[in-house]
Enzyme design. Structure first.
Site, PDB file in Angstrom:
ATOM      1  CB  CYS A 194      -0.916   0.017   1.223  1.00  0.00           C
ATOM      2  SG  CYS A 194      -2.066  -1.357   1.256  1.00  0.00           S
TER       3      CYS A 194
ATOM      4  NE  ARG B 151      -2.851  -4.525  -2.936  1.00  0.00           N
ATOM      5  CZ  ARG B 151      -2.278  -3.902  -1.890  1.00  0.00           C
ATOM      6  NH1 ARG B 151      -2.330  -2.596  -1.787  1.00  0.00           N
ATOM      7  NH2 ARG B 151      -1.660  -4.591  -0.947  1.00  0.00           N
TER       8      ARG B 151
END
Ligand code: BEZ
Length: 223
Positions: free
Chosen positions: A59, A136
């Site tokens: 991330c 995601r």
């Protein structure tokens, strides 16, 4: 496969907004203050994306990618809007931590979706992947707040920033010139003109020497 496996693989109580749907409206707390999505980024495109968790490695690379290439999104009249199921305090701590470590500043709003309201609304919570973290996701939303493209990636694979920008530019170019984009299209490449719908259009096409014609139904042109 037993019955439990089947249930696990087919049950889906989350909404999954689809291409062509209007983006569901919501209010949320972000790192840039409260927003109401229908009032956010008026007359602009929005790339809204989720990440599984703050202070995690993949991330951090992805968010840094959005941050370092923000000027390219600006040039495409596009606002970035991040999201994860973390508190605003975690977001602020992570933004500051990455800034201290690398000098990269996440200068776009990140939703603190601690009650999972927005994640569920957008199908970002996919329980067979994770019960607690958003996958995601990337939603490309046009200025009329219509969803135009959706990407979902799992927790263990980071996205490709070149592809996100390429797809955004392809959508905008397609809208502007009323054309379609071939495999691997990028700015400067030829585009596909729609197939003829009448014999007159077919004859015009056959006589148009400016087109690159593979066959009557597949023709490309420069824009
Ligand atoms: C990561 O960003 O590295 C990550 C986050 C959640 C699960 C797995 C990986």
């Amino acid at each position: 496969m037993n019955t439990t496996d089947l249930t696990e693989k087919t049950e889906n109580n989350n909404a999954m907004p689809r291409i062509g749907d209007f983006a569901p409206d919501f209010e949320a707390v972000t790192t840039k203050g409260k927003i109401k999505f229908s009032d956010f980024a008026k007359d602009k495109w929005v790339v809204m994306f989720s990440h599984p968790a703050d202070f995690t490695p993949v991330c951090t690379t992805e968010m840094s990618g959005f941050a370092t290439r923000k000027s390219e999104f600006d040039a495409l009249n596009t606002e970035l809007l991040g999201l994860s199921i973390d508190s605003i305090h975690a977001h602020l701590g992570w933004v500051q931590n990455v800034r201290e470590n690398t000098g990269v500043y996440f200068d776009f709003p990140i939703i603190a979706d601690i009650d999972m309201k927005v994640s569920k609304l957008y199908g970002m919570l996919q329980p067979n992947e994770s019960e607690t973290a958003a996958v995601r996701a990337v939603f490309f939303i046009d200025p009329k707040k219509k969803i135009r493209l959706v990407m979902y990636y799992p927790l263990n694979v980071g996205r490709n920033m070149n592809e996100i920008l390429r797809a955004l530019e392809a959508l905008q170019t397609s809208d502007k010139y009323k054309v379609a984009m071939p495999l691997d299209w990028k700015k400067g490449d030829k585009v596909i003109v729609g197939p003829p719908k009448t014999l007159d259009e077919l004859n015009d096409r056959l006589n148009d020497d400016s087109l690159e014609k593979v066959d009557w139904y597949l023709a490309k042109k420069n824009i």
